[in-house]
Design a protein around this motif. Structure first.
Motif, PDB file in Angstrom:
ATOM      1  N   ALA A  54       0.723  -1.210  -0.236  1.00 46.13           N
ATOM      2  CA  ALA A  54      -0.016   0.033   0.323  1.00 46.13           C
ATOM      3  C   ALA A  54       0.886   1.255  -0.126  1.00 46.13           C
ATOM      4  CB  ALA A  54      -0.739   0.112   1.246  1.00 46.13           C
ATOM      5  N   THR A  55       2.002   1.306   0.618  1.00 44.63           N
ATOM      6  CA  THR A  55       2.934   2.316   0.699  1.00 44.63           C
ATOM      7  C   THR A  55       3.413   2.717  -0.548  1.00 44.63           C
ATOM      8  OG1 THR A  55       3.511   1.914   3.004  1.00 44.63           O
ATOM      9  CG2 THR A  55       5.039   3.247   1.815  1.00 44.63           C
ATOM     10  N   GLU A  56       3.845   1.605  -1.300  1.00 42.38           N
ATOM     11  CA  GLU A  56       4.370   1.658  -2.780  1.00 42.38           C
ATOM     12  C   GLU A  56       3.204   2.356  -3.541  1.00 42.38           C
ATOM     13  OE1 GLU A  56       6.392  -1.031  -6.187  1.00 42.38           O
ATOM     14  OE2 GLU A  56       5.929  -1.824  -4.285  1.00 42.38           O
ATOM     15  N   ALA A  57       2.098   1.879  -3.467  1.00 44.50           N
ATOM     16  CA  ALA A  57       0.941   1.943  -4.248  1.00 44.50           C
ATOM     17  C   ALA A  57       0.678   3.411  -4.216  1.00 44.50           C
ATOM     18  CB  ALA A  57      -0.210   1.213  -3.872  1.00 44.50           C
ATOM     19  N   ALA A  58       0.565   3.990  -2.765  1.00 47.72           N
ATOM     20  CA  ALA A  58       0.264   5.379  -2.508  1.00 47.72           C
ATOM     21  C   ALA A  58       1.289   6.182  -3.147  1.00 47.72           C
ATOM     22  CB  ALA A  58       0.155   5.605  -1.108  1.00 47.72           C
ATOM     23  N   GLY A  59       2.528   5.809  -3.054  1.00 46.29           N
ATOM     24  CA  GLY A  59       3.498   6.747  -3.556  1.00 46.29           C
ATOM     25  C   GLY A  59       3.421   6.871  -5.397  1.00 46.29           C
ATOM     26  N   LEU A  60       3.093   5.936  -5.878  1.00 48.72           N
ATOM     27  CA  LEU A  60       2.790   5.725  -7.423  1.00 48.72           C
ATOM     28  C   LEU A  60       1.587   6.560  -7.745  1.00 48.72           C
ATOM     29  CD1 LEU A  60       3.221   4.701 -10.081  1.00 48.72           C
ATOM     30  CD2 LEU A  60       1.932   2.647  -9.521  1.00 48.72           C
ATOM     31  N   LEU A  61       0.640   6.311  -6.850  1.00 45.63           N
ATOM     32  CA  LEU A  61      -0.816   7.159  -7.136  1.00 45.63           C
ATOM     33  C   LEU A  61      -0.469   8.679  -6.806  1.00 45.63           C
ATOM     34  CD1 LEU A  61      -3.617   7.190  -7.997  1.00 45.63           C
ATOM     35  CD2 LEU A  61      -3.916   7.256  -5.253  1.00 45.63           C
ATOM     36  N   ALA A  62       0.358   9.105  -5.744  1.00 41.99           N
ATOM     37  CA  ALA A  62       0.484  10.541  -5.659  1.00 41.99           C
ATOM     38  C   ALA A  62       1.338  11.247  -6.922  1.00 41.99           C
ATOM     39  CB  ALA A  62       1.284  10.587  -4.324  1.00 41.99           C
ATOM     40  N   ARG A  63       2.332  10.301  -7.374  1.00 38.04           N
ATOM     41  CA  ARG A  63       3.148  10.882  -8.496  1.00 38.04           C
ATOM     42  C   ARG A  63       2.158  10.991  -9.801  1.00 38.04           C
ATOM     43  NH1 ARG A  63       6.693   7.260  -6.160  1.00 38.04           N
ATOM     44  NH2 ARG A  63       6.342   5.648  -7.795  1.00 38.04           N
ATOM     45  N   MET A  64       1.393  10.050 -10.131  1.00 37.41           N
ATOM     46  CA  MET A  64       0.721  10.157 -11.019  1.00 37.41           C
ATOM     47  C   MET A  64      -0.525  11.240 -11.060  1.00 37.41           C
ATOM     48  SD  MET A  64       0.120   6.209 -12.037  1.00 37.41           S
ATOM     49  CE  MET A  64      -0.567   6.328 -13.617  1.00 37.41           C
ATOM     50  N   TRP A  65      -1.099  11.357  -9.815  1.00 32.80           N
ATOM     51  CA  TRP A  65      -1.974  12.642  -9.649  1.00 32.80           C
ATOM     52  C   TRP A  65      -1.457  13.998  -9.783  1.00 32.80           C
ATOM     53  CZ3 TRP A  65      -6.158  11.038  -5.414  1.00 32.80           C
ATOM     54  CH2 TRP A  65      -7.172  10.115  -5.965  1.00 32.80           C
ATOM     55  N   ARG A  66      -0.230  14.010  -9.319  1.00 34.51           N
ATOM     56  CA  ARG A  66       0.369  15.333  -9.567  1.00 34.51           C
ATOM     57  C   ARG A  66       0.667  15.773 -10.963  1.00 34.51           C
ATOM     58  NH1 ARG A  66       3.635  13.835  -4.734  1.00 34.51           N
ATOM     59  NH2 ARG A  66       5.044  12.982  -6.007  1.00 34.51           N
ATOM     60  N   ALA A  67       0.652  14.653 -11.793  1.00 35.36           N
ATOM     61  CA  ALA A  67       0.892  15.063 -13.372  1.00 35.36           C
ATOM     62  C   ALA A  67      -0.325  14.960 -14.099  1.00 35.36           C
ATOM     63  CB  ALA A  67       1.876  13.999 -14.002  1.00 35.36           C
ATOM     64  N   ALA A  68      -1.667  14.463 -13.350  1.00 36.20           N
ATOM     65  CA  ALA A  68      -3.006  14.334 -13.783  1.00 36.20           C
ATOM     66  C   ALA A  68      -3.412  15.835 -14.369  1.00 36.20           C
ATOM     67  CB  ALA A  68      -3.887  13.663 -13.130  1.00 36.20           C
ATOM     68  N   ALA A  69      -4.118  15.809 -15.517  1.00 35.55           N
ATOM     69  CA  ALA A  69      -4.669  17.062 -16.158  1.00 35.55           C
ATOM     70  C   ALA A  69      -5.957  17.188 -15.668  1.00 35.55           C
ATOM     71  CB  ALA A  69      -4.290  17.284 -17.533  1.00 35.55           C
ATOM     72  N   ASP A  70      -6.717  16.401 -15.444  1.00 38.30           N
ATOM     73  CA  ASP A  70      -8.099  16.369 -15.061  1.00 38.30           C
ATOM     74  C   ASP A  70      -8.587  15.048 -14.521  1.00 38.30           C
ATOM     75  OD1 ASP A  70      -8.065  14.033 -17.088  1.00 38.30           O
ATOM     76  OD2 ASP A  70      -8.646  15.775 -18.774  1.00 38.30           O
ATOM     77  N   ARG A  71      -9.875  14.977 -14.444  1.00 37.59           N
ATOM     78  CA  ARG A  71     -10.517  13.976 -13.475  1.00 37.59           C
ATOM     79  C   ARG A  71     -10.275  12.470 -14.413  1.00 37.59           C
ATOM     80  NH1 ARG A  71     -16.851  13.429 -11.258  1.00 37.59           N
ATOM     81  NH2 ARG A  71     -16.496  11.515 -10.296  1.00 37.59           N
ATOM     82  N   SER A  72     -10.479  12.740 -15.708  1.00 37.36           N
ATOM     83  CA  SER A  72     -10.118  11.312 -16.475  1.00 37.36           C
ATOM     84  C   SER A  72      -8.829  10.936 -16.276  1.00 37.36           C
ATOM     85  CB  SER A  72     -10.523  11.491 -17.753  1.00 37.36           C
ATOM     86  OG  SER A  72      -9.782  12.588 -18.393  1.00 37.36           O
ATOM     87  N   ALA A  73      -7.874  11.766 -16.260  1.00 33.35           N
ATOM     88  CA  ALA A  73      -6.543  11.239 -15.817  1.00 33.35           C
ATOM     89  C   ALA A  73      -6.462  10.708 -14.619  1.00 33.35           C
ATOM     90  CB  ALA A  73      -5.634  12.501 -16.222  1.00 33.35           C
ATOM     91  N   ARG A  74      -6.919  11.359 -13.648  1.00 31.02           N
ATOM     92  CA  ARG A  74      -6.993  10.631 -12.151  1.00 31.02           C
ATOM     93  C   ARG A  74      -7.597   9.129 -12.177  1.00 31.02           C
ATOM     94  NH1 ARG A  74      -6.344  14.475  -7.962  1.00 31.02           N
ATOM     95  NH2 ARG A  74      -7.881  13.505  -6.827  1.00 31.02           N
TER      96      ARG A  74
END
Length: 302
Positions: free
Chosen positions: A40-60
């Protein structure tokens, strides 16, 4: 983007994993929480990085789908490395990444499931396991079997199938899981015996006696809608606790693989909560899977 710390304490052990009366063996089973916390810690880090780069809700939403797939792969790889659980039946790691397909419903037996008592013995005459010592798994499944029967009565269901209808945020109602009893449960028994034999496995001691109650997974097309709706909820820019709990319920209603979905869902929702609700993530009930399968949508907030 802040991420709340994740520890093994965030993962209370499901009673379904505690199939031993021996406290020492229960301690070993509870150690799986450390594996979940690490994933879960690894997955949370991956999600946070991807969400920082997400342009909109569909990208999230797309990022959430990537993280979920990552955790399915984690559970598969863990199954390969850990091997079969003690006292388990046929073990095939591939089932941890095999999708549930049309005509291949997952069934989970509730009620007095004798094989969950430690040291129980097979009784051919009754086609059930008798004797043995109570375990947390047996006690939980017995309790939820009774609660399933009560739900039939509370909702005035006269037949042997209770179809769970799940309300989505957009107002649609989708067919979720089913609860089966009586002849419907007997048909599930027969189907499981036939499937097991078709896989070349010994089906002679599958428990088909007694008064079974089953949970049955949704049709894959409905499961896909439920899963997608859950990701859409979790991708909201201002996620509320109630959104989170609703999404958690939808995810448990929509298991994706033949094995391991419960662990994946638990790990996924804790990881998402650590990112999206770092200061307000609700605790995970130890029996969250059984609650979501049996009690119905109004209980999702518990």
């Amino acid at each position: 983007m802040a991420i709340a710390p994740i520890t093994s304490g965030d993962f209370p052990t499901s009673p379904l994993a505690l199939r031993f009366a021996d406290p020492a063996r229960q301690v070993r089973a509870r150690a799986f929480a450390a594996e979940q916390a690490s994933a879960a810690t690894e997955a949370a880090g991956l999600l946070a990085r991807m969400w920082r780069a997400a342009a909109d809700r569909s990208a999230r939403v797309a990022a959430l789908a990537v993280v979920h797939a990552h955790l399915v792969d984690w559970r598969y790889r863990l199954a390969v490395s850990m091997g079969p659980p003690p006292g388990g039946v046929a073990f095939d790691p591939e089932r941890f990444r095999t999708p549930i397909r049309e005509g291949d419903t997952n069934y989970d037996r509730l009620g007095d499931v004798g094989r969950l008592r430690e040291g129980a013995r097979w009784d051919q005459a009754t086609r059930s396991y008798t004797g043995g010592r109570a375990t947390p798994a047996w006690e939980a499944v017995l309790r939820y079997g009774r609660l399933a029967e009560l739900r039939f009565a509370a909702e005035g269901v006269r037949g042997d199938t209770l179809q769970n209808r799940v309300l989505l945020p957009d107002g649609r109602r989708i067919a979720g899981n089913r609860l089966l009893r009586g002849e419907a449960a007997r048909r599930a028994d027969a189907e499981l015996v036939a499937r097991t034999a078709a896989r070349g496995l010994d089906a002679s001691r599958l428990e088909t006696g007694g008064r079974p109650v089953y949970t049955a997974t949704p049709a894959p097309r409905d499961s896909a809608v439920l899963h997608s709706a859950a990701l859409g909820l979790l991708a909201r820019p201002r996620l509320t606790v109630q959104d989170y709990l609703s999404a958690r319920y939808l995810l448990f209603q929509a298991p994706q693989t033949k094995k391991g979905s419960d662990a994946v869902t638990r790990t996924f929702v804790v990881a998402v909560g650590a990112v999206a609700l770092p200061g307000a993530r609700p605790a995970l009930p130890e029996d969250v899977d059984l609650r979501c399968y049996v009690l119905g949508q109004p209980h999702r907030r518990r």
